[in-house]
Design a protein around this motif. Structure first.
Motif, PDB file in Angstrom:
ATOM      1  N   THR A 134     -10.787  -4.673   6.724  1.00  0.00           N
ATOM      2  CA  THR A 134     -11.348  -4.445   5.384  1.00  0.00           C
ATOM      3  C   THR A 134     -12.851  -4.741   5.372  1.00  0.00           C
ATOM      4  O   THR A 134     -13.613  -4.060   4.687  1.00  0.00           O
ATOM      5  CB  THR A 134     -10.634  -5.291   4.310  1.00  0.00           C
TER       6      THR A 134
ATOM      7  N   ARG B  73      -5.118   5.971   1.936  1.00  0.00           N
ATOM      8  CA  ARG B  73      -4.648   5.472   3.233  1.00  0.00           C
ATOM      9  C   ARG B  73      -4.720   6.575   4.272  1.00  0.00           C
ATOM     10  O   ARG B  73      -4.758   7.752   3.942  1.00  0.00           O
ATOM     11  CB  ARG B  73      -3.222   4.939   3.112  1.00  0.00           C
TER      12      ARG B  73
ATOM     13  N   SER C  30      -9.474   6.323   7.204  1.00  0.00           N
ATOM     14  CA  SER C  30      -9.332   4.890   6.937  1.00  0.00           C
ATOM     15  C   SER C  30      -9.369   4.705   5.437  1.00  0.00           C
ATOM     16  O   SER C  30     -10.130   5.396   4.752  1.00  0.00           O
ATOM     17  CB  SER C  30     -10.516   4.088   7.502  1.00  0.00           C
TER      18      SER C  30
ATOM     19  N   THR D 254      -8.586   1.557   2.124  1.00  0.00           N
ATOM     20  CA  THR D 254      -8.083   0.242   1.728  1.00  0.00           C
ATOM     21  C   THR D 254      -8.525  -0.047   0.307  1.00  0.00           C
ATOM     22  O   THR D 254      -9.264   0.732  -0.302  1.00  0.00           O
ATOM     23  CB  THR D 254      -8.613  -0.854   2.685  1.00  0.00           C
TER      24      THR D 254
ATOM     25  N   VAL E 189      -2.893  -4.705   0.226  1.00  0.00           N
ATOM     26  CA  VAL E 189      -4.139  -4.209   0.801  1.00  0.00           C
ATOM     27  C   VAL E 189      -3.835  -3.283   1.973  1.00  0.00           C
ATOM     28  O   VAL E 189      -4.401  -2.210   2.099  1.00  0.00           O
ATOM     29  CB  VAL E 189      -5.044  -5.377   1.251  1.00  0.00           C
ATOM     30  N   LYS E 190      -2.891  -3.710   2.812  1.00  0.00           N
ATOM     31  CA  LYS E 190      -2.650  -2.972   4.047  1.00  0.00           C
ATOM     32  C   LYS E 190      -1.530  -1.955   3.995  1.00  0.00           C
ATOM     33  O   LYS E 190      -1.404  -1.145   4.898  1.00  0.00           O
ATOM     34  CB  LYS E 190      -2.333  -3.959   5.185  1.00  0.00           C
TER      35      LYS E 190
END
Lengths: 360, 125
Positions: A229, A296, A314, A316, B62-63
């Protein structure tokens, strides 16, 4: 499963451990947001010992690195580091890496953990000039100490004046009771700080010294999840997501590490020069969500008429902005900054805007 | 690991508080730990009749993102609005402030198929 020299420390800290690039690595200790903000505001420590290190030595070292990497090694002086990539001979990227000029005929290449074997084979295959290559990945540990308090923390542990080491420069010396540490003013967080390269035998000694020195800043270990992140908030590329064997450095916005100077006859020079001069059909772009939602990897990017114009590489939730951020390749004619795009988040079409990185 | 004895569980790591024919549903302490920091809980099925194991919402960490499944067939009576602004409640107090929906069950006999605390404990090892 390989283990880094810090493995038992991670377990004793109750880290959540996951397999990553053949290593058992800490993905999270106390929580991704908490760890992320710790690095942005104070100081955190990452075990990045899984990264690969190759020494390149001898009279042909320069010629070899000049050939296999896209950046101009001729611009590198002793004590300096350079971000670069290995073009793959077909316009794609084998890996991205750091090149350190250690001595006149001695360089250190630092590559991604997941690509160590591929990179090593690629180097061997292209070493027609017979530079001396040594894969030291299993002997070297690496810690990244990142955040605004990283320098104060580390300064307590060494006589070297760390403020005199410019960005993308390094010195080798004693720190935290360990000799011959490569102290590099680099990182993957945008928060400032250093990366330290040490031999495995010294690893835990250095870890302990750093945590003692950083206690007043509430220093914390940081996992791979927050590493991701943090780098994404800066718009830094991650190999395997944003760049890979099929993306060119020009498409990826890495023209600044692709140097067409006369002395730099690197692999794919002609093809990439032509891309630079004639343009490419897609560009890697950063985008920020306007609607609430998290982009995502592999989600479709569409225009307002639902035409697919690219894919997310990518994405987040940014812990600093508290909104969704991402990167992805989009068709060049729709890649202007400020362009409104849409991300297909499962069954919904959410509005986003192409922005210039970094996000913060 | 906190696995309250008075609750029922599913293999999808949800907990269920049974009160007559109304059940309150959330995710377990184990589940929130696996997901990590939760940033959104999206439930747009209030008032809908859904089958057992149908998706009633999604939870975004978040992931990662994960679907939320109906533990029994029934109507979604109420959604925990607090999660809109404080999704972190799911991390902080998964069994209290982190509850997600209340469901009016259609057939209370379905409750028999839910896992006991002991069975759930075995499931997560």
């Amino acid at each position: 499963m390989k283990k880094t020299a810090f493995n038992s420390i991670h377990h004793s800290l109750n880290a959540k451990m996951v397999p990553f690039a053949g290593y058992e690595m800490p993905i999270e200790y106390t929580g991704i947001n908490d760890e992320h903000m710790q690095v942005r505001n104070n100081v955190g420590v990452f075990d990045v010992s899984h990264m690969g290190e190759f020494w390149v030595k001898g009279p042909n070292a320069f010629e070899f690195i000049q050939r296999v990497t896209s950046n101009d090694v001729g611009k590198l002086s002793i004590g300096k580091a350079q971000y670069s990539c290995f073009p793959n001979g077909q316009g794609g990227i084998v890996d991205d890496l750091l090149v350190y000029k250690y001595e006149e005929e001695k360089y250190l290449l630092v590559v991604n953990a997941s690509n160590i074997e591929k990179d090593w084979n690629w180097c061997i295959e292209n070493n027609t000039m017979h530079a001396e290559l040594e894969n030291a990945s299993d002997e070297i540990s690496q810690l990244a100490i990142q955040g605004p308090k990283a320098i104060e923390t580390l300064q307590k542990l060494t006589d070297i004046n760390l403020s005199e080491i410019p960005y993308y420069s390094f010195v080798t010396g004693k720190i935290g009771g360990v000799n011959d540490v490569i102290i590099s003013n680099t990182g993957y967080t945008g928060a400032g700080g250093f990366e330290l390269y040490i031999y495995n035998k010294d690893a835990t000694t250095l870890w302990e010294s750093i945590f003692k020195a950083g206690a007043e800043y509430d220093i914390k270990p940081i996992g791979l999840a927050a590493r991701d992140t943090l780098r994404l908030e800066m718009g830094f590329c991650l190999y395997g997501n944003d760049i890979n064997d099929t993306t060119s450095p020009i498409e990826a916005g890495l023209g600044w590490i692709t140097k067409f100077t006369d002395s730099n006859d690197f692999i794919d020079r002609e093809a990439l020069l032509s891309q630079k001069e004639n343009g490419v059909t897609r560009r890697l772009r950063a985008f920020k969500m306007i609607n609430r939602g998290i982009p995502r990897k592999d989600y479709e990017i569409v225009d307002n008429e639902d035409n697919v114009i690219g894919h997310v590489t990518s994405g987040t939730q940014s812990p600093v902005l508290k909104s969704g951020i991402g990167m992805g390749y989009v068709k060049t004619d729709q890649a202007k900054f400020g362009t409104e795009i849409f991300i297909k988040v499962r069954n919904r079409k959410l509005k986003a805007e192409i922005v210039k990185a970094p996000f913060i | 690991m906190n696995i309250p004895e008075n609750l029922k569980y599913t293999k999808d790591h949800e907990w269920i508080l049974v009160e007559g024919d109304v059940v309150t549903v959330g995710i377990t302490e184990f589940a929130q730990g696996e997901l990590g920091d939760i940033v959104f809980v999206e439930i747009e099925t209030e008032g809908e009749d859904l089958d057992k194991e149908e998706v009633f919402g999604t939870i975004e960490a978040v992931k990662t993102v994960s679907d939320l499944y109906m533990p029994v067939k029934g109507k979604v009576l109420e959604v925990n609005d607090d999660l809109e602004d404080q999704p972190e409640l799911v991390n902080k107090e998964p069994y209290e402030g982190g509850w997600m929906v209340k469901i009016q069950a259609e057939d209370v006999a379905e409750f028999d198929a839910l896992l006991t605390a002991e069975q759930y404990k075995e499931l997560i090892g």
